[in-house]
Design a protein around this motif. Structure first.
Motif, PDB file in Angstrom:
ATOM      1  N   THR A 260       0.846  -1.216  -0.037  1.00  0.00           N
ATOM      2  CA  THR A 260       0.206   0.299   0.068  1.00  0.00           C
ATOM      3  C   THR A 260       1.346   0.716   0.280  1.00  0.00           C
ATOM      4  OG1 THR A 260      -0.115  -0.339   2.527  1.00  0.00           O
ATOM      5  CG2 THR A 260      -2.197  -1.308   0.773  1.00  0.00           C
ATOM      6  N   GLU A 261       2.147   1.200   0.309  1.00  0.00           N
ATOM      7  CA  GLU A 261       2.944   2.430   0.768  1.00  0.00           C
ATOM      8  C   GLU A 261       3.222   2.518  -0.642  1.00  0.00           C
ATOM      9  OE1 GLU A 261       5.845   5.016   1.918  1.00  0.00           O
ATOM     10  OE2 GLU A 261       3.795   4.248   2.734  1.00  0.00           O
ATOM     11  N   HIS A 262       3.462   1.531  -1.580  1.00  0.00           N
ATOM     12  CA  HIS A 262       4.267   2.213  -3.075  1.00  0.00           C
ATOM     13  C   HIS A 262       2.885   2.244  -4.011  1.00  0.00           C
ATOM     14  CE1 HIS A 262       7.426  -0.738  -1.299  1.00  0.00           C
ATOM     15  NE2 HIS A 262       8.094  -0.014  -2.443  1.00  0.00           N
ATOM     16  N   VAL A 263       1.758   1.549  -3.703  1.00  0.00           N
ATOM     17  CA  VAL A 263       1.119   2.321  -4.618  1.00  0.00           C
ATOM     18  C   VAL A 263       0.401   3.739  -4.703  1.00  0.00           C
ATOM     19  CG1 VAL A 263      -1.595   2.015  -4.247  1.00  0.00           C
ATOM     20  CG2 VAL A 263      -0.478   0.129  -4.220  1.00  0.00           C
ATOM     21  N   GLU A 264       0.943   4.143  -3.126  1.00  0.00           N
ATOM     22  CA  GLU A 264       0.833   5.888  -2.972  1.00  0.00           C
ATOM     23  C   GLU A 264       1.898   6.606  -3.470  1.00  0.00           C
ATOM     24  OE1 GLU A 264      -0.168   6.684   1.165  1.00  0.00           O
ATOM     25  OE2 GLU A 264      -1.939   5.361   1.383  1.00  0.00           O
ATOM     26  N   ALA A 265       2.797   6.005  -2.625  1.00  0.00           N
ATOM     27  CA  ALA A 265       4.635   6.848  -3.299  1.00  0.00           C
ATOM     28  C   ALA A 265       4.499   7.130  -4.862  1.00  0.00           C
ATOM     29  CB  ALA A 265       5.364   5.936  -2.325  1.00  0.00           C
ATOM     30  N   ASP A 266       4.299   5.332  -5.628  1.00  0.00           N
ATOM     31  CA  ASP A 266       5.095   5.538  -7.224  1.00  0.00           C
ATOM     32  C   ASP A 266       4.040   6.289  -8.127  1.00  0.00           C
ATOM     33  OD1 ASP A 266       6.557   3.844  -5.660  1.00  0.00           O
ATOM     34  OD2 ASP A 266       6.031   2.344  -6.663  1.00  0.00           O
ATOM     35  N   ALA A 267       2.918   6.080  -7.437  1.00  0.00           N
ATOM     36  CA  ALA A 267       2.266   7.570  -8.960  1.00  0.00           C
ATOM     37  C   ALA A 267       2.550   8.919  -8.851  1.00  0.00           C
ATOM     38  CB  ALA A 267       0.394   7.934  -7.520  1.00  0.00           C
ATOM     39  N   VAL A 268       3.046   8.980  -7.328  1.00  0.00           N
ATOM     40  CA  VAL A 268       3.966  10.700  -7.000  1.00  0.00           C
ATOM     41  C   VAL A 268       5.098  10.289  -8.329  1.00  0.00           C
ATOM     42  CG1 VAL A 268       5.226  12.349  -5.992  1.00  0.00           C
ATOM     43  CG2 VAL A 268       2.924  11.481  -5.174  1.00  0.00           C
ATOM     44  N   HIS A 269       5.964   9.589  -7.615  1.00  0.00           N
ATOM     45  CA  HIS A 269       7.396   9.243  -8.781  1.00  0.00           C
ATOM     46  C   HIS A 269       7.045   9.082  -9.679  1.00  0.00           C
ATOM     47  CE1 HIS A 269       9.029   7.612  -3.834  1.00  0.00           C
ATOM     48  NE2 HIS A 269       8.283   9.299  -3.968  1.00  0.00           N
ATOM     49  N   GLU A 270       6.646   8.009 -10.886  1.00  0.00           N
ATOM     50  CA  GLU A 270       6.336   7.945 -11.823  1.00  0.00           C
ATOM     51  C   GLU A 270       6.016   9.519 -12.327  1.00  0.00           C
ATOM     52  OE1 GLU A 270       2.461   7.674 -14.786  1.00  0.00           O
ATOM     53  OE2 GLU A 270       2.521   6.272 -12.386  1.00  0.00           O
ATOM     54  N   GLN A 271       4.940  10.527 -12.421  1.00  0.00           N
ATOM     55  CA  GLN A 271       5.710  11.744 -12.488  1.00  0.00           C
ATOM     56  C   GLN A 271       6.652  12.082 -13.019  1.00  0.00           C
ATOM     57  OE1 GLN A 271       2.339  13.022 -14.436  1.00  0.00           O
ATOM     58  NE2 GLN A 271       2.428  10.888 -13.941  1.00  0.00           N
ATOM     59  N   VAL A 272       7.384  12.336 -10.924  1.00  0.00           N
ATOM     60  CA  VAL A 272       8.631  13.102 -11.539  1.00  0.00           C
ATOM     61  C   VAL A 272       9.831  12.232 -11.963  1.00  0.00           C
ATOM     62  CG1 VAL A 272      10.633  13.370  -9.297  1.00  0.00           C
ATOM     63  CG2 VAL A 272       8.400  13.664  -9.047  1.00  0.00           C
ATOM     64  N   MET A 273       9.665  10.535 -12.258  1.00  0.00           N
ATOM     65  CA  MET A 273      10.899  10.526 -12.508  1.00  0.00           C
ATOM     66  C   MET A 273      10.164  10.846 -14.247  1.00  0.00           C
ATOM     67  SD  MET A 273      12.838   8.698 -10.874  1.00  0.00           S
ATOM     68  CE  MET A 273      14.166   7.915 -11.967  1.00  0.00           C
ATOM     69  N   ARG A 274       9.752  10.241 -14.957  1.00  0.00           N
ATOM     70  CA  ARG A 274       8.946  10.637 -16.044  1.00  0.00           C
ATOM     71  C   ARG A 274       9.400  12.450 -16.482  1.00  0.00           C
ATOM     72  NH1 ARG A 274       3.732   9.970 -17.320  1.00  0.00           N
ATOM     73  NH2 ARG A 274       3.930   9.702 -19.169  1.00  0.00           N
ATOM     74  N   HIS A 275       8.856  13.221 -16.073  1.00  0.00           N
ATOM     75  CA  HIS A 275       9.318  14.553 -16.306  1.00  0.00           C
ATOM     76  C   HIS A 275      10.234  15.303 -16.257  1.00  0.00           C
ATOM     77  CE1 HIS A 275       4.920  14.164 -17.812  1.00  0.00           C
ATOM     78  NE2 HIS A 275       4.800  14.138 -17.166  1.00  0.00           N
ATOM     79  N   ASP A 276      10.934  14.927 -14.319  1.00  0.00           N
ATOM     80  CA  ASP A 276      12.047  16.552 -13.642  1.00  0.00           C
ATOM     81  C   ASP A 276      12.603  15.466 -13.780  1.00  0.00           C
ATOM     82  OD1 ASP A 276       9.894  18.136 -12.943  1.00  0.00           O
ATOM     83  OD2 ASP A 276       9.181  16.952 -11.331  1.00  0.00           O
ATOM     84  N   VAL A 277      12.931  13.298 -13.426  1.00  0.00           N
ATOM     85  CA  VAL A 277      14.569  13.544 -14.090  1.00  0.00           C
ATOM     86  C   VAL A 277      15.152  13.010 -15.445  1.00  0.00           C
ATOM     87  CG1 VAL A 277      15.857  11.540 -13.452  1.00  0.00           C
ATOM     88  CG2 VAL A 277      14.597  12.566 -11.894  1.00  0.00           C
ATOM     89  N   LEU A 278      14.430  12.471 -16.670  1.00  0.00           N
ATOM     90  CA  LEU A 278      14.236  12.183 -17.701  1.00  0.00           C
ATOM     91  C   LEU A 278      13.992  13.698 -18.572  1.00  0.00           C
ATOM     92  CD1 LEU A 278      12.824   8.696 -18.653  1.00  0.00           C
ATOM     93  CD2 LEU A 278      14.886   9.145 -17.398  1.00  0.00           C
ATOM     94  N   GLY A 279      12.873  14.067 -18.350  1.00  0.00           N
ATOM     95  CA  GLY A 279      12.946  15.487 -18.620  1.00  0.00           C
ATOM     96  C   GLY A 279      14.599  16.098 -19.222  1.00  0.00           C
ATOM     97  N   ASP A 280      14.484  16.309 -17.507  1.00  0.00           N
ATOM     98  CA  ASP A 280      15.899  17.084 -17.986  1.00  0.00           C
ATOM     99  C   ASP A 280      16.919  16.400 -18.087  1.00  0.00           C
ATOM    100  OD1 ASP A 280      16.928  20.021 -16.819  1.00  0.00           O
ATOM    101  OD2 ASP A 280      17.617  18.877 -14.492  1.00  0.00           O
ATOM    102  N   LEU A 281      17.620  15.669 -17.958  1.00  0.00           N
ATOM    103  CA  LEU A 281      18.196  14.381 -17.999  1.00  0.00           C
ATOM    104  C   LEU A 281      18.739  15.172 -19.776  1.00  0.00           C
ATOM    105  CD1 LEU A 281      20.751  12.622 -17.389  1.00  0.00           C
ATOM    106  CD2 LEU A 281      19.203  10.978 -17.493  1.00  0.00           C
TER     107      LEU A 281
END
Length: 322
Positions: A260-281
């Protein structure tokens, strides 16, 4: 420094035997990786032993082996075989957007391990899954930390934000690796670090070795970012199914908390990784696009291999553990 409590596992062939002999006998490892099965038990265990020296090490093994030149040369040979094996089995390419978008679309009907466990899995199969996955989750987020000094700007800050959550937002009892240890204990399994290493099949070791390889080499920083993104995108839906499976089986709440911790956390992490990490990299280093794609595809390849092993074993009525 964490005291080493892990004992060396039994070798599974000449490569892993050479590493074990070096670490216990103090002699330079003599073995040739060329021609070895890149996904086989021997090579994957040998790699895992080499990489573990960079994590917590082994009881009775001199920490100086971490940077032994002869052992590093053997590790480089093992890595070359592993990388070649992965490269041969993925499509490659440079279109990061298309590869990431494909991760967001789940096949219907689903046929993966979490679907099986949710719909028909038995408790013994669930416990085996926990044991196999413990090799990964005992190290959760640790290999990704190596990429932090290799990033800059928004990509670095965003990845650190994700890592902060993975490490419990400053609370030791909430670290995801600790939550999984609690899950193991609640399921009647050993929560000790890498307790099930001797019983983990090669395909389970490979998923962790890939992360260590990408993390330890600056050259593969793009691949690690791709892998991390793939993991964050796919974990949320899988974790939801795992929670449903555990609810059906009447599991201890401590088992469900990890998911349940991962259901909540990874919904946010997905957006951060896609747009902020990969996008900026990729704005900073567009030539890393092929490596990002490789990291995503390699993750899918190895996870598929693990899934095929687990489901093939269970449907045949046999254990997936060694």
């Amino acid at each position: 420094m964490v005291s080493a409590t892990l004992t060396l596992p039994a070798a599974r062939g000449p490569l892993s035997a050479a590493v074990v002999a070096a670490l216990t006998g103090g002699v330079a490892p003599s073995a040739a990786a060329r021609g070895a099965d890149p996904f086989g038990d021997d090579l994957q265990l040998a790699l895992h032993l080499c990489y573990e020296l960079h994590y917590r090490g082994f009881a009775g093994v001199d920490p100086e082996w971490e940077w032994d030149a002869d052992l590093l040369r053997l590790r480089a040979e093992l890595e070359a075989v592993f990388l070649a094996g992965m490269t041969e089995q993925v499509a490659g390419g440079t279109n990061v957007a298309d590869v990431v978008d494909a991760l967001l679309v789940e096949p219907v009907p689903g046929t993966g391990v979490s679907h099986f466990l949710r719909d028909e899995g038995e408790w013994w199969q669930m416990r085996e899954y926990f044991a196999v996955r413990s090799i990964y989750h005992h190290k959760e987020a640790e290999p990704h930390a190596w990429v932090i000094p290799r990033l800059d700007g928004r990509a670095k800050a965003a990845l650190v934000a994700v890592e902060y959550d993975e490490f419990g937002a400053g609370r030791a009892e909430r670290m995801h690796s600790r939550l999984f240890a609690d899950l193991l204990a609640a399921a009647g399994l050993s929560p000790a670090y890498l307790h099930y290493l001797d019983r983990a099949p090669a395909c389970a070791l490979a998923t962790v070795n890939m992360m260590s390889l990408f993390g330890l080499h600056r050259r593969w920083r793009g691949a690690l970012a791709g892998h991390f993104t793939a993991a964050e995108i796919t974990t949320g839906p899988s974790a939801q199914r795992m929670d449903e499976a555990l609810a059906r089986l009447g599991a201890d709440p401590a088992c469900r908390l990890f998911y349940t911790e991962h259901v909540e956390a990874d919904a946010v992490h997905e957006q951060v990784m896609r747009h902020d990490v990969l996008g900026d990299l990729l704005e900073q280093e567009p030539d890393l696009a092929a490596d990002v794609v490789f990291g995503i595809q390699a993750t899918e390849l190895l996870e598929d291999q693990l899934g095929e092993h687990l489901l093939g074993s269970w449907r045949a009525g046999r254990s997936a553990l060694l």
